[in-house]
Design a protein around this motif. Structure first.
Motif, short mmCIF file in Angstrom:
data_model
loop_
_atom_site.label_atom_id
_atom_site.label_comp_id
_atom_site.label_asym_id
_atom_site.label_seq_id
_atom_site.Cartn_x
_atom_site.Cartn_y
_atom_site.Cartn_z
N ILE A 190 -13.89 6.01 -3.48
CA ILE A 190 -13.25 6.62 -2.31
C ILE A 190 -13.83 6.04 -1.03
O ILE A 190 -13.12 5.73 -0.08
CB ILE A 190 -13.41 8.15 -2.36
CG1 ILE A 190 -12.61 8.73 -3.53
CG2 ILE A 190 -12.97 8.79 -1.04
CD1 ILE A 190 -12.84 10.21 -3.76
N HIS A 191 -15.15 5.87 -1.01
CA HIS A 191 -15.80 5.30 0.18
C HIS A 191 -15.34 3.87 0.40
O HIS A 191 -15.06 3.46 1.54
CB HIS A 191 -17.31 5.36 0.00
CG HIS A 191 -18.08 4.82 1.17
ND1 HIS A 191 -18.05 5.40 2.42
CD2 HIS A 191 -18.90 3.73 1.28
CE1 HIS A 191 -18.80 4.71 3.25
NE2 HIS A 191 -19.33 3.69 2.59
N ILE A 194 -3.79 7.21 1.17
CA ILE A 194 -4.18 8.43 1.88
C ILE A 194 -4.88 8.10 3.18
O ILE A 194 -4.56 8.65 4.25
CB ILE A 194 -5.09 9.31 0.99
CG1 ILE A 194 -4.27 9.90 -0.18
CG2 ILE A 194 -5.74 10.43 1.80
CD1 ILE A 194 -5.12 10.60 -1.21
N PHE A 195 -5.84 7.17 3.12
CA PHE A 195 -6.60 6.83 4.33
C PHE A 195 -5.73 6.07 5.33
O PHE A 195 -5.89 6.23 6.55
CB PHE A 195 -7.84 6.02 3.98
CG PHE A 195 -8.93 6.84 3.35
CD1 PHE A 195 -9.48 7.92 4.03
CD2 PHE A 195 -9.41 6.54 2.09
CE1 PHE A 195 -10.48 8.69 3.45
CE2 PHE A 195 -10.41 7.30 1.50
CZ PHE A 195 -10.95 8.38 2.19
N VAL A 205 -9.44 0.23 4.26
CA VAL A 205 -8.38 0.53 5.22
C VAL A 205 -8.84 0.23 6.64
O VAL A 205 -8.10 -0.37 7.44
CB VAL A 205 -7.94 2.00 5.09
CG1 VAL A 205 -7.04 2.41 6.25
CG2 VAL A 205 -7.24 2.23 3.76
N LEU A 206 -10.07 0.62 6.97
CA LEU A 206 -10.58 0.37 8.32
C LEU A 206 -10.72 -1.13 8.60
O LEU A 206 -10.39 -1.60 9.70
CB LEU A 206 -11.93 1.07 8.49
CG LEU A 206 -11.89 2.60 8.50
CD1 LEU A 206 -13.30 3.18 8.50
CD2 LEU A 206 -11.12 3.10 9.71
N GLY A 253 -3.25 5.93 10.49
CA GLY A 253 -2.05 5.41 11.14
C GLY A 253 -1.88 3.92 11.01
O GLY A 253 -1.53 3.24 11.99
N CYS A 254 -2.10 3.37 9.84
CA CYS A 254 -1.95 1.94 9.64
C CYS A 254 -1.42 1.69 8.24
O CYS A 254 -1.22 2.62 7.45
CB CYS A 254 -3.28 1.21 9.86
SG CYS A 254 -4.59 1.74 8.72
#
Length: 444
Positions: free
Chosen positions: A352-353, A319-320, A359-360, A325-326
Motif C-alpha cells: 500500500i505504501h 484509489i490513491f 502515484v505521487l 486527482g491524477c
C-alpha cells in the motif's frame, strides 16, 4: 471538498438568503436556500452531506428551536447562526445547545466563508468516521476488502465465514502487515455477534500491571474487558506479549467464564510469532494455547499470493490516484515481473505504501517502479523461480492485469476495452470468464 458538500441557507428574507448563497457560491460552495426551518427539515437527515447557516429570528420556527430539532436529528451537524445586535442572549443559548458558531449582522462575507470552511471540514471528518465505523461493523464490506482471487484467498474467505458462525475462541496468525486485525473484525462482524461489543487490547502496548487492570480490573470507570466483552468479542493483539503470570490468570478467567457463562465470552487472539504449520509452543503455555486456538486462521504472506499482488497494486494505485486527482501509473510487463518477484517483507502494508508513492511519483513525471522498490528496500531478486510460475502463467497474470486495468479505467465499458486492447468481443468475453472478471464489478 467544497463541491461535494452542501450548505443549507435558511432565512425568511429572500434578499438575505440570496446574498448569502451568492457570497458562498463565489467561494466555491454549493448551496440550497430555504424560506423557513420546516422546509429545510424535509431535506436534512442524519447523514446530511453539509452544514446549515440559519437566521435566528424567523417567523414560526425560530433559529434556536430549529437548532434543537436539528440536534435531535444529528448532534454532530454544524449549525451556524446569524444574529442581530439585540440577539446576544439568544446566541449564547444557542451555543449552549450546540451551535457550531454564530455571525453577527452586518457580517463580513470573508468571515462567513472562513467559518463555513471550518464547519465543512468538521462535517467531512464526522461523515468519514461514520463510514469507517460502519465498514468495521459490516462483515460483508470487510470481506470485500479482501482483494484477490487466488486459492489462498478463497480459502481464507471460507475460513472467516466458518469461524464467524462458531462460538470457539480464534487464533489469527501470520507475518506482520498481512491484515490480521481486519480479519479479526471480519470474524466478529460476519456472524451472530455482529453489532455486539468488539473490544481490542494490544498486549504489547501496556505494562503487566496495566494489562492486569484492563483485563481483570479494578478500573476507576467501566468494566474490565473480560466482563465488558461478554456477548461480543475481545480481540487480544500481540497475545504472545502476555507474561506467564497474566497467562495463568487469563486461563483461569476463561475457564471460569466458560463454566458460568457458556459461550458468552469469545476471545480472538492475534499473533505475529507463528507461521503456517507452527505453534506458539514456548511462547504461550500449552493449556492456554488449547483454550485460545480452538479455531485457527492463517494469513499467507503476500509473496506467496501470486497474481493477487498485481490485483492489489492496481486497486490501491487506482484509489490513491482518485484521492490525489491524477491518473494511476501504467504497469508494464517488466513492472509486473518485479511486483511478482518481490519478497514484500512488510506484506500488504508495504505494498500500500509503495502504491501511494508510485502515484505521487507518476504525478510528478518521474515514476520508475524498479527505483521505487529499491528505495523501499523491497528485494526483487526473485523467490523460488518466480514462485514456481511457468512463463505461460506469468503471461496470463500480466494479461489479466491489463484487462482489469482497462475495465476499471472505462467503468466496465466493454466497447472501450475492446478498442484499447484490440480484442474482438468474443475473445474479450472468453478472457474475462477465464480470469473471473465481471463487468458489473466495474460499473460506477
Amino acid at each position: 471538498m467544497s463541491e461535494q458538500y452542501m450548505i443549507a441557507v435558511v432565512d425568511d428574507e429572500r434578499d438575505m438568503r440570496d446574498s448569502i448563497s451568492q457570497w458562498l457560491g463565489l467561494s466555491g460552495y454549493r448551496t440550497a436556500s430555504y424560506a423557513n426551518a420546516d422546509a429545510a427539515l424535509k431535506d436534512i437527515d442524519a447523514d446530511f452531506p453539509g452544514i446549515v447557516i440559519t437566521d435566528v429570528k424567523m417567523p414560526g420556527t425560530d433559529g434556536v428551536t430549529f437548532l434543537k430539532r436539528l440536534q435531535n436529528i444529528d448532534t454532530q451537524l454544524p449549525v451556524i447562526l446569524i444574529t442581530g445586535h439585540g440577539d446576544v442572549a439568544m446566541a449564547v443559548e444557542a451555543m449552549q445547545v450546540g451551535a457550531y458558531d454564530f455571525l453577527e449582522k452586518p457580517f463580513d462575507p470573508d468571515r462567513m466563508a472562513e467559518v463555513a470552511k471550518r464547519a465543512i471540514q468538521t462535517r467531512k471528518l464526522t461523515l468519514e468516521n461514520r463510514v469507517l465505523r460502519r465498514e468495521l461493523s459490516d462483515g460483508t464490506v470487510l470481506l470485500q476488502k479482501l482483494i484477490g482471487s487466488s486459492a489462498m484467498m478463497n480459502r481464507l474467505r471460507e475460513e472467516i465465514l466458518d469461524a464467524s458462525q462458531a462460538d470457539g475462541n480464534v487464533l489469527i496468525f501470520g507475518e506482520t502487515g498481512t491484515g490480521k486485525s481486519m480479519i479479526a473484525r471480519a470474524v466478529h462482524a460476519c456472524g451472530p455477534r455482529k453489532g455486539k461489543r468488539f473490544a481490542v487490547l494490544n498486549c504489547a502496548a501496556y505494562t503487566e500491571d496495566e494489562l492486569k487492570r484492563q483485563l481483570f480490573g479494578p478500573l476507576d470507570t467501566g468494566q474490565p474487558l473480560l466482563e465488558h466483552s461478554l456477548g461480543g468479542s475481545l480481540c487480544l493483539e500481540d497475545v504472545e506479549a502476555l507474561t506467564p503470570t497474566l497467562q495463568a490468570r487469563l486461563l483461569q478467567a476463561v475457564s471460569e467464564h466458560a463454566a458460568r457463562d457458556g459461550n458468552l465470552l469469545r476471545i480472538i487472539s492475534v499473533s505475529n510469532q507463528v507461521g503456517e504449520g507452527e505453534s506458539l509452543d514456548g511462547v504461550l503455555r500449552q493449556d492456554l494455547m488449547h483454550q485460545l486456538a480452538a479455531l485457527r486462521i492463517f494469513l499467507p504472506p503476500l509473496r506467496k499470493r501470486g497474481d493477487d499482488i498485481l490485483s492489489l497494486f492496481n486497486r490501491y494505485t487506482a484509489i490513491f490516484a482518485e484521492e490525489y486527482g491524477c491518473e494511476p501509473p501504467d504497469v508494464s510487463a517488466s513492472d509486473a515481473g518485479l511486483l511478482l518477484r518481490a519478497r514484500w517483507p512488510g506484506n500488504i502494508r508495504q505494498l500500500i505504501h509503495v502504491a501511494e508513492r508510485a502515484v505521487l511519483l507518476c504525478r510528478r513525471g518521474n515514476y520508475f517502479l524498479k527505483d521505487l522498490l529499491q528505495s523501499e528496500a523491497v528485494d526483487t531478486s526473485g523467490i523460488a523461480s518466480n514462485g514456481g510460475k511457468t512463463l505461460k502463467e506469468q503471461v496470463e497474470a500480466f494479461e489479466r492485469m491489463l484487462i482489469d486495468n482497462a475495465l476499471r479505467r472505462y467503468g466496465g465499458s466493454v466497447r472501450d476495452v475492446m478498442d484499447e486492447l484490440s480484442l474482438p468481443r468474443r475473445t474479450l468475453n472468453e478472457k474475462m470468464a477465464k480470469y473471473s472478471l465481471n463487468r458489473s464489478d466495474y460499473v460506477n
